[in-house]
Design an enzyme around this catalytic site. Sequence first.
Site, PDB file in Angstrom:
ATOM      1  N   ASN A 120      31.756 -38.595 -11.515  1.00  5.96           N
ATOM      2  CA  ASN A 120      30.976 -38.877 -12.939  1.00  5.96           C
ATOM      3  C   ASN A 120      30.802 -37.801 -13.708  1.00  5.96           C
ATOM      4  O   ASN A 120      31.049 -36.790 -13.478  1.00  5.96           O
ATOM      5  CB  ASN A 120      29.988 -39.806 -12.603  1.00  5.96           C
ATOM      6  CG  ASN A 120      28.670 -39.130 -11.810  1.00  5.96           C
ATOM      7  OD1 ASN A 120      28.382 -37.930 -12.099  1.00  5.96           O
ATOM      8  ND2 ASN A 120      28.432 -39.405 -10.525  1.00  5.96           N
ATOM      9  N   HIS A 121      30.133 -37.899 -14.896  1.00  9.96           N
ATOM     10  CA  HIS A 121      30.071 -37.008 -15.983  1.00  9.96           C
ATOM     11  C   HIS A 121      28.805 -36.013 -15.747  1.00  9.96           C
ATOM     12  O   HIS A 121      28.611 -35.235 -16.327  1.00  9.96           O
ATOM     13  CB  HIS A 121      30.133 -37.435 -17.147  1.00  9.96           C
ATOM     14  CG  HIS A 121      31.397 -38.195 -17.638  1.00  9.96           C
ATOM     15  ND1 HIS A 121      32.531 -37.570 -17.730  1.00  9.96           N
ATOM     16  CD2 HIS A 121      31.548 -39.344 -17.806  1.00  9.96           C
ATOM     17  CE1 HIS A 121      33.551 -38.413 -17.859  1.00  9.96           C
ATOM     18  NE2 HIS A 121      33.029 -39.772 -18.376  1.00  9.96           N
TER      19      HIS A 121
END
Length: 397
Positions: free
Chosen positions: A208-209
Amino acid sequence: MQGKRILLGVTGSISAYKTAHLTRLLVKAGAEVQVVMTEAATTFITPLTLSTLSKRPVLTTFVKDETGQWNNHVDLGLWADALLIAPASANTIARCAQGLCNDLLSAVYLSARCPVFFAPAMDLDMYKHPATLGNLAKLRAYGNHIIEAEYGELASGLVGEGRLAEPETIVQTLDRHFSLRPAMAGKRVLITAGPTQEPIDPVRYISNHSTGKMGYAIADAFAKAGAHVTLVSGPTALSVPDSTICRIDVRSAAEMFGAMQQAFPESDIVILNAAVADYTPAHPADQKIKKKDALFDLELTKTTDIAATLGSQKRSGQLMMGFALETENERQNALKKLHAKNLDWIVLNSLRDQGAGFGHDTNKITVIDKHEAVYEFSLKSKEAVARDLLQLVERVL
Protein backbone atom coordinates in the site's frame (compact mmCIF):
# COMPACT_ATOMS: atom_id res chain seq x y z
CA MET A 1 16.33 26.76 37.80
CA GLN A 2 19.18 26.54 40.31
CA GLY A 3 22.47 26.13 38.46
CA LYS A 4 20.83 25.91 35.02
CA ARG A 5 22.72 27.51 32.14
CA ILE A 6 20.45 29.76 30.09
CA LEU A 7 21.42 31.34 26.79
CA LEU A 8 19.21 34.40 26.41
CA GLY A 9 18.91 35.54 22.80
CA VAL A 10 17.65 39.11 22.45
CA THR A 11 16.44 40.35 19.05
CA GLY A 12 15.29 43.63 17.51
CA SER A 13 11.93 44.32 19.11
CA ILE A 14 10.68 47.17 21.26
CA SER A 15 9.94 44.46 23.85
CA ALA A 16 13.69 44.07 24.30
CA TYR A 17 13.44 46.55 27.18
CA LYS A 18 11.74 43.77 29.20
CA THR A 19 14.85 41.60 29.00
CA ALA A 20 16.45 43.61 31.80
CA HIS A 21 13.74 42.41 34.18
CA LEU A 22 13.82 38.92 32.61
CA THR A 23 17.58 38.63 33.11
CA ARG A 24 17.23 39.74 36.71
CA LEU A 25 14.54 37.14 37.40
CA LEU A 26 16.59 34.34 35.84
CA VAL A 27 19.65 35.24 37.90
CA LYS A 28 17.54 35.57 41.04
CA ALA A 29 16.16 32.06 40.38
CA GLY A 30 19.72 30.73 40.47
CA ALA A 31 20.42 30.40 36.75
CA GLU A 32 23.63 31.27 34.95
CA VAL A 33 22.67 33.63 32.14
CA GLN A 34 24.68 34.32 29.00
CA VAL A 35 23.11 36.98 26.79
CA VAL A 36 23.52 36.94 23.01
CA MET A 37 22.16 39.98 21.17
CA THR A 38 21.51 40.70 17.52
CA GLU A 39 22.78 44.00 16.16
CA ALA A 40 19.20 45.30 15.93
CA ALA A 41 18.58 44.45 19.59
CA THR A 42 21.37 46.80 20.71
CA THR A 43 19.37 49.76 19.37
CA PHE A 44 16.59 49.01 21.89
CA ILE A 45 18.61 48.15 25.02
CA THR A 46 22.33 48.48 25.62
CA PRO A 47 24.60 45.48 26.07
CA LEU A 48 26.00 47.24 29.15
CA THR A 49 22.64 46.96 30.91
CA LEU A 50 22.29 43.22 30.30
CA SER A 51 25.96 42.57 30.99
CA THR A 52 25.64 44.24 34.39
CA LEU A 53 22.52 42.25 35.28
CA SER A 54 23.81 38.89 33.99
CA LYS A 55 27.33 39.44 35.39
CA ARG A 56 28.75 38.23 32.06
CA PRO A 57 29.93 40.05 28.94
CA VAL A 58 27.15 40.25 26.35
CA LEU A 59 27.99 38.59 23.03
CA THR A 60 26.96 40.26 19.78
CA THR A 61 29.44 39.14 17.10
CA PHE A 62 31.58 36.17 16.18
CA VAL A 63 34.87 38.07 16.61
CA LYS A 64 35.91 39.12 20.11
CA ASP A 65 38.82 41.38 19.24
CA GLU A 66 41.59 42.06 16.74
CA THR A 67 43.70 39.16 18.07
CA GLY A 68 41.47 36.67 16.27
CA GLN A 69 39.70 35.39 19.35
CA TRP A 70 36.08 34.55 18.61
CA ASN A 71 32.81 33.63 20.27
CA ASN A 72 32.40 29.95 19.44
CA HIS A 73 28.74 29.31 18.59
CA VAL A 74 29.25 25.52 18.85
CA ASP A 75 30.65 25.77 22.38
CA LEU A 76 27.79 28.06 23.36
CA GLY A 77 25.24 25.59 21.99
CA LEU A 78 26.83 22.78 23.99
CA TRP A 79 27.15 24.88 27.17
CA ALA A 80 23.49 25.73 27.54
CA ASP A 81 20.74 23.78 29.30
CA ALA A 82 18.22 25.90 27.41
CA LEU A 83 18.25 28.54 24.69
CA LEU A 84 15.62 31.23 25.24
CA ILE A 85 15.02 33.70 22.42
CA ALA A 86 13.03 36.55 23.95
CA PRO A 87 11.85 38.70 22.40
CA ALA A 88 11.80 36.70 19.15
CA SER A 89 11.12 39.12 16.30
CA ALA A 90 9.35 38.11 13.09
CA ASN A 91 12.69 38.40 11.30
CA THR A 92 14.55 36.10 13.70
CA ILE A 93 11.69 33.58 13.71
CA ALA A 94 11.76 33.50 9.91
CA ARG A 95 15.53 33.07 9.74
CA CYS A 96 15.56 30.25 12.31
CA ALA A 97 12.66 28.50 10.59
CA GLN A 98 14.52 28.63 7.27
CA GLY A 99 17.90 27.69 8.75
CA LEU A 100 19.53 30.98 7.74
CA CYS A 101 22.70 31.75 9.65
CA ASN A 102 24.10 35.25 9.23
CA ASP A 103 24.73 36.30 12.82
CA LEU A 104 25.92 34.84 16.11
CA LEU A 105 22.45 34.16 17.53
CA SER A 106 21.20 32.21 14.51
CA ALA A 107 24.45 30.22 14.47
CA VAL A 108 23.98 29.40 18.16
CA TYR A 109 20.40 28.30 17.43
CA LEU A 110 21.52 25.89 14.71
CA SER A 111 24.25 24.53 17.01
CA ALA A 112 22.11 24.12 20.13
CA ARG A 113 21.54 20.59 21.40
CA CYS A 114 19.42 21.82 24.30
CA PRO A 115 15.70 22.66 24.34
CA VAL A 116 14.93 25.94 22.56
CA PHE A 117 12.20 28.37 23.61
CA PHE A 118 10.91 31.17 21.37
CA ALA A 119 8.90 34.01 22.92
CA PRO A 120 7.49 35.98 19.94
CA ALA A 121 6.92 39.72 20.14
CA MET A 122 5.65 41.86 17.27
CA ASP A 123 2.68 43.83 16.07
CA LEU A 124 -0.73 42.15 15.73
CA ASP A 125 -0.81 41.89 11.93
CA MET A 126 2.76 40.61 11.78
CA TYR A 127 1.97 37.96 14.39
CA LYS A 128 -1.15 36.81 12.54
CA HIS A 129 0.40 36.89 9.07
CA PRO A 130 0.37 33.47 7.37
CA ALA A 131 4.14 33.67 6.88
CA THR A 132 4.76 34.12 10.62
CA LEU A 133 2.23 31.45 11.57
CA GLY A 134 3.87 29.09 9.09
CA ASN A 135 7.32 29.80 10.48
CA LEU A 136 6.13 29.20 14.06
CA ALA A 137 4.58 25.92 12.93
CA LYS A 138 7.93 24.93 11.41
CA LEU A 139 9.76 25.74 14.61
CA ARG A 140 7.27 23.61 16.57
CA ALA A 141 7.72 20.77 14.09
CA TYR A 142 11.48 20.94 14.69
CA GLY A 143 10.77 20.28 18.38
CA ASN A 144 11.14 23.83 19.66
CA HIS A 145 8.90 25.33 22.35
CA ILE A 146 6.82 28.44 21.65
CA ILE A 147 5.90 30.70 24.57
CA GLU A 148 2.82 32.28 23.06
CA ALA A 149 2.56 36.04 22.73
CA GLU A 150 -0.01 37.68 24.98
CA TYR A 151 -3.03 39.87 24.28
CA GLY A 152 -2.88 43.56 25.11
CA GLU A 153 -1.95 47.04 23.94
CA LEU A 154 0.92 47.02 21.45
CA ALA A 155 3.56 49.65 20.69
CA SER A 156 1.69 50.58 17.48
CA GLY A 157 -1.38 51.49 19.50
CA LEU A 158 -3.33 48.44 18.29
CA VAL A 159 -4.80 46.04 20.80
CA GLY A 160 -4.43 42.31 20.21
CA GLU A 161 -2.02 39.39 20.31
CA GLY A 162 1.67 40.10 19.87
CA ARG A 163 2.89 41.32 23.27
CA LEU A 164 5.92 39.53 24.65
CA ALA A 165 4.88 37.15 27.43
CA GLU A 166 5.60 38.75 30.79
CA PRO A 167 9.07 37.93 32.21
CA GLU A 168 7.45 36.13 35.16
CA THR A 169 5.51 33.88 32.74
CA ILE A 170 8.66 33.08 30.77
CA VAL A 171 10.60 32.15 33.92
CA GLN A 172 7.70 29.99 35.13
CA THR A 173 7.69 28.17 31.77
CA LEU A 174 11.39 27.38 32.05
CA ASP A 175 11.02 26.39 35.70
CA ARG A 176 8.23 23.93 34.83
CA HIS A 177 10.36 22.51 32.03
CA PHE A 178 13.28 21.77 34.32
CA SER A 179 11.17 20.48 37.21
CA LEU A 180 9.04 18.05 35.21
CA ARG A 181 9.97 14.38 35.17
CA PRO A 182 9.65 13.10 31.60
CA ALA A 183 6.02 12.12 31.16
CA MET A 184 6.81 8.67 29.81
CA ALA A 185 9.86 7.85 31.95
CA GLY A 186 9.96 4.11 32.60
CA LYS A 187 7.08 3.34 30.24
CA ARG A 188 7.58 0.68 27.56
CA VAL A 189 5.91 1.74 24.34
CA LEU A 190 5.45 -0.57 21.36
CA ILE A 191 4.68 1.10 18.02
CA THR A 192 4.10 -0.22 14.50
CA ALA A 193 4.76 1.86 11.40
CA GLY A 194 4.87 1.67 7.62
CA PRO A 195 3.36 -0.78 5.15
CA THR A 196 3.71 -4.52 4.83
CA GLN A 197 4.71 -6.32 1.64
CA GLU A 198 2.99 -9.62 0.85
CA PRO A 199 5.02 -11.72 -1.64
CA ILE A 200 3.48 -12.96 -4.88
CA ASP A 201 6.79 -14.36 -6.06
CA PRO A 202 10.46 -13.46 -5.38
CA VAL A 203 10.05 -10.29 -7.48
CA ARG A 204 6.52 -8.99 -6.87
CA TYR A 205 4.43 -8.19 -3.83
CA ILE A 206 1.16 -6.61 -2.68
CA SER A 207 1.51 -3.45 -0.61
CA ASN A 208 0.00 0.00 0.00
CA HIS A 209 0.98 3.66 -0.06
CA SER A 210 2.07 4.02 3.58
CA THR A 211 5.41 5.85 4.01
CA GLY A 212 5.74 5.29 7.77
CA LYS A 213 6.05 9.03 8.50
CA MET A 214 3.24 9.09 11.05
CA GLY A 215 4.46 6.07 12.99
CA TYR A 216 8.04 7.33 13.06
CA ALA A 217 6.85 10.74 14.32
CA ILE A 218 4.90 9.02 17.10
CA ALA A 219 7.96 6.97 18.06
CA ASP A 220 10.05 10.15 18.19
CA ALA A 221 7.50 11.98 20.38
CA PHE A 222 7.30 9.15 22.92
CA ALA A 223 11.08 8.68 22.96
CA LYS A 224 11.60 12.38 23.64
CA ALA A 225 9.07 12.07 26.49
CA GLY A 226 11.34 9.50 28.15
CA ALA A 227 9.73 6.23 27.05
CA HIS A 228 11.55 3.04 26.11
CA VAL A 229 10.29 2.76 22.53
CA THR A 230 10.26 -0.35 20.36
CA LEU A 231 9.36 0.42 16.74
CA VAL A 232 8.26 -2.50 14.58
CA SER A 233 8.62 -1.12 11.09
CA GLY A 234 7.57 -2.35 7.69
CA PRO A 235 9.73 -1.39 4.69
CA THR A 236 10.30 2.39 4.59
CA ALA A 237 12.94 4.84 3.44
CA LEU A 238 13.02 6.51 6.86
CA SER A 239 15.75 6.61 9.48
CA VAL A 240 15.06 6.17 13.18
CA PRO A 241 14.55 9.74 14.47
CA ASP A 242 15.93 9.08 17.98
CA SER A 243 18.94 6.91 18.76
CA THR A 244 17.23 5.46 21.85
CA ILE A 245 14.48 3.81 19.75
CA CYS A 246 14.80 0.05 19.27
CA ARG A 247 13.78 -0.65 15.68
CA ILE A 248 12.70 -4.09 14.48
CA ASP A 249 12.47 -4.40 10.69
CA VAL A 250 9.82 -6.68 9.23
CA ARG A 251 8.37 -7.14 5.77
CA SER A 252 5.16 -9.14 5.77
CA ALA A 253 2.06 -9.05 7.97
CA ALA A 254 3.06 -12.44 9.40
CA GLU A 255 6.52 -11.12 10.36
CA MET A 256 4.97 -8.04 11.97
CA PHE A 257 2.54 -10.21 13.94
CA GLY A 258 5.41 -12.40 15.17
CA ALA A 259 7.44 -9.40 16.32
CA MET A 260 4.42 -7.87 18.05
CA GLN A 261 3.53 -11.11 19.82
CA GLN A 262 7.03 -11.27 21.26
CA ALA A 263 7.17 -7.66 22.49
CA PHE A 264 3.53 -7.18 23.50
CA PRO A 265 3.47 -8.84 26.95
CA GLU A 266 6.12 -6.48 28.39
CA SER A 267 4.66 -3.32 26.84
CA ASP A 268 2.70 -0.69 28.77
CA ILE A 269 1.40 1.20 25.73
CA VAL A 270 0.83 -0.22 22.24
CA ILE A 271 0.21 2.06 19.24
CA LEU A 272 -0.80 0.26 16.05
CA ASN A 273 -0.10 2.73 13.26
CA ALA A 274 1.18 0.39 10.53
CA ALA A 275 -0.89 -0.17 7.39
CA VAL A 276 -0.97 -3.97 7.59
CA ALA A 277 -2.25 -5.97 4.61
CA ASP A 278 -5.65 -7.57 5.21
CA TYR A 279 -4.91 -10.28 2.64
CA THR A 280 -1.81 -12.13 1.46
CA PRO A 281 -1.22 -14.48 -1.49
CA ALA A 282 -2.21 -18.00 -0.45
CA HIS A 283 0.52 -19.67 -2.48
CA PRO A 284 3.48 -17.37 -3.24
CA ALA A 285 5.61 -18.76 -6.05
CA ASP A 286 9.19 -19.85 -5.47
CA GLN A 287 10.23 -18.56 -8.89
CA LYS A 288 9.31 -15.48 -10.86
CA ILE A 289 5.90 -15.93 -12.49
CA LYS A 290 6.21 -15.53 -16.27
CA LYS A 291 3.74 -13.47 -18.24
CA LYS A 292 1.55 -15.83 -20.26
CA ASP A 293 -2.22 -15.49 -20.20
CA ALA A 294 -4.29 -12.34 -20.58
CA LEU A 295 -5.85 -13.03 -17.19
CA PHE A 296 -4.03 -13.99 -14.01
CA ASP A 297 -5.90 -15.25 -10.97
CA LEU A 298 -4.32 -14.65 -7.59
CA GLU A 299 -5.80 -16.47 -4.61
CA LEU A 300 -5.63 -14.46 -1.40
CA THR A 301 -6.10 -15.48 2.21
CA LYS A 302 -6.76 -13.31 5.26
CA THR A 303 -3.84 -12.21 7.38
CA THR A 304 -3.96 -12.31 11.17
CA ASP A 305 -5.76 -9.27 12.60
CA ILE A 306 -2.94 -7.96 14.81
CA ALA A 307 -5.04 -5.38 16.64
CA ALA A 308 -7.88 -7.80 17.41
CA THR A 309 -5.52 -10.55 18.53
CA LEU A 310 -3.50 -8.31 20.83
CA GLY A 311 -6.67 -6.65 22.08
CA SER A 312 -7.98 -10.04 23.18
CA GLN A 313 -4.72 -10.64 25.08
CA LYS A 314 -4.57 -7.19 26.69
CA ARG A 315 -3.88 -7.27 30.41
CA SER A 316 -5.16 -4.85 33.01
CA GLY A 317 -3.28 -1.56 32.82
CA GLN A 318 -2.13 -1.96 29.23
CA LEU A 319 -3.22 0.80 26.85
CA MET A 320 -3.81 0.29 23.13
CA MET A 321 -4.30 2.82 20.36
CA GLY A 322 -5.33 1.82 16.86
CA PHE A 323 -5.71 3.69 13.58
CA ALA A 324 -8.55 3.63 11.07
CA LEU A 325 -8.10 5.03 7.57
CA GLU A 326 -11.55 5.32 6.05
CA THR A 327 -13.15 6.59 2.84
CA GLU A 328 -16.84 6.38 3.82
CA ASN A 329 -18.98 6.09 6.96
CA GLU A 330 -15.82 7.09 8.79
CA ARG A 331 -17.13 7.62 12.31
CA GLN A 332 -19.26 4.46 12.33
CA ASN A 333 -16.47 2.27 10.99
CA ALA A 334 -13.97 3.70 13.50
CA LEU A 335 -16.31 3.07 16.43
CA LYS A 336 -16.86 -0.50 15.28
CA LYS A 337 -13.09 -1.13 15.24
CA LEU A 338 -12.61 0.58 18.59
CA HIS A 339 -14.94 -1.79 20.41
CA ALA A 340 -14.39 -4.95 18.36
CA LYS A 341 -10.63 -4.83 18.94
CA ASN A 342 -10.75 -3.79 22.62
CA LEU A 343 -8.83 -0.56 22.03
CA ASP A 344 -8.55 2.43 24.35
CA TRP A 345 -8.42 4.91 21.44
CA ILE A 346 -9.04 4.80 17.72
CA VAL A 347 -7.40 7.47 15.56
CA LEU A 348 -9.53 8.20 12.52
CA ASN A 349 -8.12 9.43 9.22
CA SER A 350 -10.33 10.22 6.26
CA LEU A 351 -8.90 10.16 2.76
CA ARG A 352 -11.51 12.78 1.95
CA ASP A 353 -9.59 15.31 4.09
CA GLN A 354 -7.12 17.24 1.96
CA GLY A 355 -3.55 16.92 3.24
CA ALA A 356 -4.29 13.82 5.35
CA GLY A 357 -3.47 10.16 4.84
CA PHE A 358 -0.61 8.51 2.98
CA GLY A 359 2.37 10.38 1.58
CA HIS A 360 1.75 13.78 3.20
CA ASP A 361 3.86 15.58 5.80
CA THR A 362 0.60 16.70 7.42
CA ASN A 363 -2.35 14.86 8.92
CA LYS A 364 -5.85 15.60 10.19
CA ILE A 365 -7.18 13.26 12.84
CA THR A 366 -10.22 12.60 15.00
CA VAL A 367 -9.60 10.50 18.11
CA ILE A 368 -12.36 8.52 19.84
CA ASP A 369 -11.68 6.91 23.20
CA LYS A 370 -13.26 3.78 24.66
CA HIS A 371 -15.92 5.93 26.39
CA GLU A 372 -16.73 7.39 22.94
CA ALA A 373 -15.43 10.84 23.85
CA VAL A 374 -14.37 12.56 20.62
CA TYR A 375 -11.27 14.74 20.15
CA GLU A 376 -11.04 16.58 16.84
CA PHE A 377 -7.81 18.16 15.63
CA SER A 378 -7.06 20.52 12.76
CA LEU A 379 -4.68 19.79 9.90
CA LYS A 380 -1.10 20.01 11.19
CA SER A 381 2.34 18.46 10.74
CA LYS A 382 2.66 14.79 11.59
CA GLU A 383 5.15 15.73 14.31
CA ALA A 384 2.51 17.98 15.90
CA VAL A 385 -0.11 15.23 15.53
CA ALA A 386 2.25 12.84 17.34
CA ARG A 387 2.53 15.30 20.23
CA ASP A 388 -1.27 15.55 20.40
CA LEU A 389 -1.50 11.77 20.70
CA LEU A 390 1.20 11.78 23.37
CA GLN A 391 -0.81 14.29 25.39
CA LEU A 392 -3.95 12.12 25.17
CA VAL A 393 -2.00 9.17 26.59
CA GLU A 394 -0.45 11.38 29.29
CA ARG A 395 -3.92 12.44 30.47
CA VAL A 396 -4.95 8.83 31.03
CA LEU A 397 -1.70 8.00 32.84
